[in-house]
Scaffold this active site. Structure first.
Site, PDB file in Angstrom:
ATOM      1  N   HIS A 245       0.863  -1.195   0.000  1.00  0.00           N
ATOM      2  CA  HIS A 245       0.000   0.000   0.000  1.00  0.00           C
ATOM      3  C   HIS A 245       0.894   1.239   0.000  1.00  0.00           C
ATOM      4  O   HIS A 245       1.935   1.245   0.643  1.00  0.00           O
ATOM      5  CB  HIS A 245      -0.911   0.033   1.234  1.00  0.00           C
ATOM      6  CG  HIS A 245      -2.086   0.923   1.060  1.00  0.00           C
ATOM      7  ND1 HIS A 245      -2.020   2.279   1.258  1.00  0.00           N
ATOM      8  CD2 HIS A 245      -3.354   0.654   0.660  1.00  0.00           C
ATOM      9  CE1 HIS A 245      -3.208   2.822   0.998  1.00  0.00           C
ATOM     10  NE2 HIS A 245      -4.035   1.849   0.631  1.00  0.00           N
TER      11      HIS A 245
ATOM     12  N   GLU B 153      -7.955  -5.229  -0.012  1.00  0.00           N
ATOM     13  CA  GLU B 153      -8.487  -6.143  -1.040  1.00  0.00           C
ATOM     14  C   GLU B 153      -8.291  -7.601  -0.678  1.00  0.00           C
ATOM     15  O   GLU B 153      -9.076  -8.452  -1.120  1.00  0.00           O
ATOM     16  CB  GLU B 153      -7.814  -5.863  -2.398  1.00  0.00           C
ATOM     17  CG  GLU B 153      -7.741  -4.421  -2.815  1.00  0.00           C
ATOM     18  CD  GLU B 153      -9.094  -3.707  -2.896  1.00  0.00           C
ATOM     19  OE1 GLU B 153      -9.108  -2.569  -3.340  1.00  0.00           O
ATOM     20  OE2 GLU B 153     -10.112  -4.281  -2.489  1.00  0.00           O
TER      21      GLU B 153
HETATM   22  C1  SDX Z   1      -6.266  -0.121  -3.130  1.00  0.00           C
HETATM   23  O1  SDX Z   1      -4.314   4.359  -2.270  1.00  0.00           O
HETATM   24  C2  SDX Z   1      -5.336   3.801  -1.693  1.00  0.00           C
HETATM   25  O2  SDX Z   1      -5.805   4.223  -0.665  1.00  0.00           O
HETATM   26  C3  SDX Z   1      -5.903   2.585  -2.418  1.00  0.00           C
HETATM   27  C4  SDX Z   1      -6.965   1.804  -1.658  1.00  0.00           C
HETATM   28  C5  SDX Z   1      -8.207   2.612  -1.470  1.00  0.00           C
HETATM   29  O3  SDX Z   1      -8.962   2.327  -0.509  1.00  0.00           O
HETATM   30  O4  SDX Z   1      -8.491   3.440  -2.345  1.00  0.00           O
HETATM   31  O5  SDX Z   1      -6.434   1.405  -0.410  1.00  0.00           O
HETATM   32  C6  SDX Z   1      -7.397   0.559  -2.431  1.00  0.00           C
HETATM   33  O6  SDX Z   1      -6.001   0.184  -4.258  1.00  0.00           O
HETATM   34  C7  SDX Z   1      -5.447  -1.130  -2.371  1.00  0.00           C
HETATM   35  C8  SDX Z   1      -4.267  -1.696  -3.240  1.00  0.00           C
HETATM   36  C9  SDX Z   1      -4.821  -2.795  -4.158  1.00  0.00           C
HETATM   37  N1  SDX Z   1      -3.761  -3.200  -5.097  1.00  0.00           N
HETATM   38  C10 SDX Z   1      -3.082  -4.334  -4.943  1.00  0.00           C
HETATM   39  O7  SDX Z   1      -3.218  -5.116  -4.017  1.00  0.00           O
HETATM   40  C11 SDX Z   1      -2.069  -4.589  -6.073  1.00  0.00           C
HETATM   41  C12 SDX Z   1      -0.737  -5.021  -5.482  1.00  0.00           C
HETATM   42  N2  SDX Z   1      -0.135  -3.906  -4.759  1.00  0.00           N
HETATM   43  C13 SDX Z   1       0.748  -3.054  -5.448  1.00  0.00           C
HETATM   44  O8  SDX Z   1       0.839  -3.032  -6.794  1.00  0.00           O
HETATM   45  C14 SDX Z   1       1.290  -1.871  -4.663  1.00  0.00           C
HETATM   46  O9  SDX Z   1       1.554  -2.284  -3.398  1.00  0.00           O
HETATM   47  C15 SDX Z   1       0.440  -0.621  -4.658  1.00  0.00           C
HETATM   48  C16 SDX Z   1       0.118  -0.183  -6.029  1.00  0.00           C
HETATM   49  C17 SDX Z   1      -0.795  -0.844  -3.879  1.00  0.00           C
HETATM   50  C18 SDX Z   1       1.254   0.474  -3.961  1.00  0.00           C
HETATM   51  O10 SDX Z   1       2.395   0.619  -4.688  1.00  0.00           O
HETATM   52  P1  SDX Z   1       3.466   1.770  -4.342  1.00  0.00           P
HETATM   53  O11 SDX Z   1       3.251   2.384  -3.042  1.00  0.00           O
HETATM   54  O12 SDX Z   1       3.539   2.693  -5.521  1.00  0.00           O
HETATM   55  O13 SDX Z   1       4.748   0.938  -4.207  1.00  0.00           O
HETATM   56  P2  SDX Z   1       5.754   0.746  -5.369  1.00  0.00           P
HETATM   57  O14 SDX Z   1       5.023   0.327  -6.610  1.00  0.00           O
HETATM   58  O15 SDX Z   1       6.600   1.964  -5.413  1.00  0.00           O
HETATM   59  O16 SDX Z   1       6.577  -0.514  -4.855  1.00  0.00           O
HETATM   60  C19 SDX Z   1       7.655  -0.341  -3.945  1.00  0.00           C
HETATM   61  C20 SDX Z   1       8.416  -1.653  -4.013  1.00  0.00           C
HETATM   62  C21 SDX Z   1       8.676  -2.096  -5.441  1.00  0.00           C
HETATM   63  O17 SDX Z   1       9.815  -2.885  -5.418  1.00  0.00           O
HETATM   64  P3  SDX Z   1      11.211  -2.236  -5.986  1.00  0.00           P
HETATM   65  O18 SDX Z   1      10.923  -1.871  -7.442  1.00  0.00           O
HETATM   66  O19 SDX Z   1      11.487  -1.019  -5.141  1.00  0.00           O
HETATM   67  O20 SDX Z   1      12.213  -3.352  -5.858  1.00  0.00           O
HETATM   68  O21 SDX Z   1       7.599  -2.691  -3.407  1.00  0.00           O
HETATM   69  C22 SDX Z   1       7.292  -3.667  -4.416  1.00  0.00           C
HETATM   70  C23 SDX Z   1       7.499  -3.016  -5.750  1.00  0.00           C
HETATM   71  O22 SDX Z   1       7.829  -3.990  -6.734  1.00  0.00           O
HETATM   72  N3  SDX Z   1       5.887  -4.046  -4.217  1.00  0.00           N
HETATM   73  C24 SDX Z   1       5.432  -5.285  -4.379  1.00  0.00           C
HETATM   74  C25 SDX Z   1       4.064  -5.211  -4.093  1.00  0.00           C
HETATM   75  N4  SDX Z   1       3.749  -3.961  -3.789  1.00  0.00           N
HETATM   76  C26 SDX Z   1       4.873  -3.232  -3.875  1.00  0.00           C
HETATM   77  N5  SDX Z   1       6.062  -6.439  -4.729  1.00  0.00           N
HETATM   78  C27 SDX Z   1       5.277  -7.542  -4.800  1.00  0.00           C
HETATM   79  N6  SDX Z   1       3.962  -7.547  -4.527  1.00  0.00           N
HETATM   80  C28 SDX Z   1       3.312  -6.419  -4.172  1.00  0.00           C
HETATM   81  N7  SDX Z   1       2.022  -6.446  -3.914  1.00  0.00           N
END
Ligand code: SDX
Length: 365
Positions: free
Chosen positions: A254, A309
């Protein structure tokens, strides 16, 4: 990673609607704990709180609920139009189109008002129900109009009357997901509102943002992941193979929460009570533990935990919602928060226009 692109940590608005403490895992709606509202209030009362700034009196609540029930009706021409849309259209895309096409007789003049918000929010389950019944070739003939939003939504998405304990679980889900600060879809609603476009245009645009798998499109992908894992002893190898390929685990991580999402905790407790899917819930618990452990191994220091989720999918599955109804159900709740932010943005009345840094070539002459 250029965090400016994702506006990480950039404050772009002041809001009195909700506060998120990402370190402690707290979520507040207008001064109330969201988790407590999910246990003690109705969705209608929470909508009133977000739109008017306080909980309604008994008389105000009765009038508001009556107006809400009357607003859920769709004009005949809208129902015919819904039946004419291509069968291949996802329900989220139907919602995105239908909200933008809501007949102007409701008068969505600028600035937006809570009454306008009610006219849209109340119709979301009806749009889903009319479309779903048309696809199945059965008449849309609801057995009652005197239902709450949660009961109405349950009938429109499942085609049957939900038992009271499922209605309570659905209503808790709808309250917990109604509002969440400046997530991508809410920010979209604010940007569109800031140009003085009408409320349906802002809400329709927000649906477009919510559909993405990184945002509101995640719960159905969580369920698919658990289906593919199938049983606890397969979890580690499955999750490792995804992480080895650099894939993201749906339902984890998140932008704001760097601990467990409080909504995930609340929904986990609800899923645990719903014994209908006990084996599924045990699998979800095991996958959560394994995923958090492996994310710490593959992504050290990223503080990746279950988000809303992950357990939303377990609750919606236990209620018996079809998987393709998960994101439309998220729309049915978050539209309340989007509308609240549109009202706030309209009051600020300033177009949102950030700057950018040009990195392209300069003209030769
Ligand atoms: C919702 O914003 C909100 O409030 C959203 C929400 C709401 O109520 O509106 O809470 C609802 O959208 C919840 C999130 C649902 N999505 C997912 O579950 C999809 C999986 N999660 C991600 O894609 C991710 O965690 C996000 C999009 C939710 C947040 O991403 P960020 O904060 O932009 O983090 P990032 O993409 O910059 O990642 C940082 C690092 C990366 O690794 P590096 O490139 O630095 O090596 O963490 C890794 C990412 O690859 N990472 C994950 C991951 N989430 C982040 N790696 C594996 N699995 C994951 N789920």
């Amino acid at each position: 990673m250029n965090t400016a692109i994702g506006l990480d940590g950039v404050v772009v608005a002041e809001t009195a609607l909700s506060a998120i403490d990402g370190k402690r895992g707290h979520l507040i709606y207008r001064g109330y704990w969201a988790k407590e509202l999910a246990l003690s209030s109705s969705l209608e009362e929470v909508a009133y709180l977000l739109w008017y700034g306080r909980l309604p009196t008994q008389a105000e609540r009765a009038a508001f609920v009556q107006k809400w029930r009357e607003a859920r009706e769709l004009p005949d021409e809208m129902q015919r139009w819904l039946m004419s849309l291509p069968r291949s259209l996802s329900m989220s895309s139907v919602l995105q189109s239908a909200i933008a096409a809501l007949p102007d007789e409701t008068r969505f003049d600028w600035p937006p008002t809570p009454d306008q918000a009610l006219q849209v929010v109340a119709k979301i389950p009806t749009i889903i129900g009319v479309r779903r019944h048309a696809l199945q070739g059965v008449p849309f003939d609801p057995p009652s109009q005197d239902w709450t939003h949660a009961q109405w939504h349950g009938w429109c998405t499942c085609g049957r009357v939900l038992p009271p304990r499922h209605v309570r679980a659905l209503e808790a889900y709808l309250i917990l997901t109604a509002e969440h600060g400046l997530n991508a879809s809410t920010f979209t609603a604010r940007v569109v509102t800031s140009t003085q476009a009408d409320l349906p245009s802002a809400l329709s645009a927000a649906v477009g943002a919510l559909k993405g798998p990184l945002h509101g499109g995640a719960p159905s992908h969580v369920e698919t992941m658990l289906e593919e894992i199938g049983e606890e002893r397969q979890a580690e190898s499955y999750l490792r193979s995804r992480l080895e390929k650099g894939e993201r685990l749906m339902g984890f991580g998140h932008r704001v929460y760097k601990t467990v999402d409080p909504r995930a905790e609340a929904l986990k407790a609800i899923a645990q009570e719903m014994a209908e899917e006990e084996r599924w819930f045990r699998l979800a618990l095991h996958v959560e533990r394994e995923a958090v452990r492996l994310l710490q191994e593959y992504k050290p220091g990223r503080q990746l935990y279950a988000n809303v989720e992950f357990y939303a999918s377990a609750v919606l599955k236990a209620i018996g919602l079809p998987k393709e109804m998960y994101t439309p159900t998220f729309v049915s709740s978050r539209v309340i928060g989007w509308a609240a932010h549109a009202l706030e943005q309209a009051a600020a009345n300033r177009i949102i226009r950030p700057d950018s840094r040009y990195v392209g070539p300069m003209p030769q002459s």
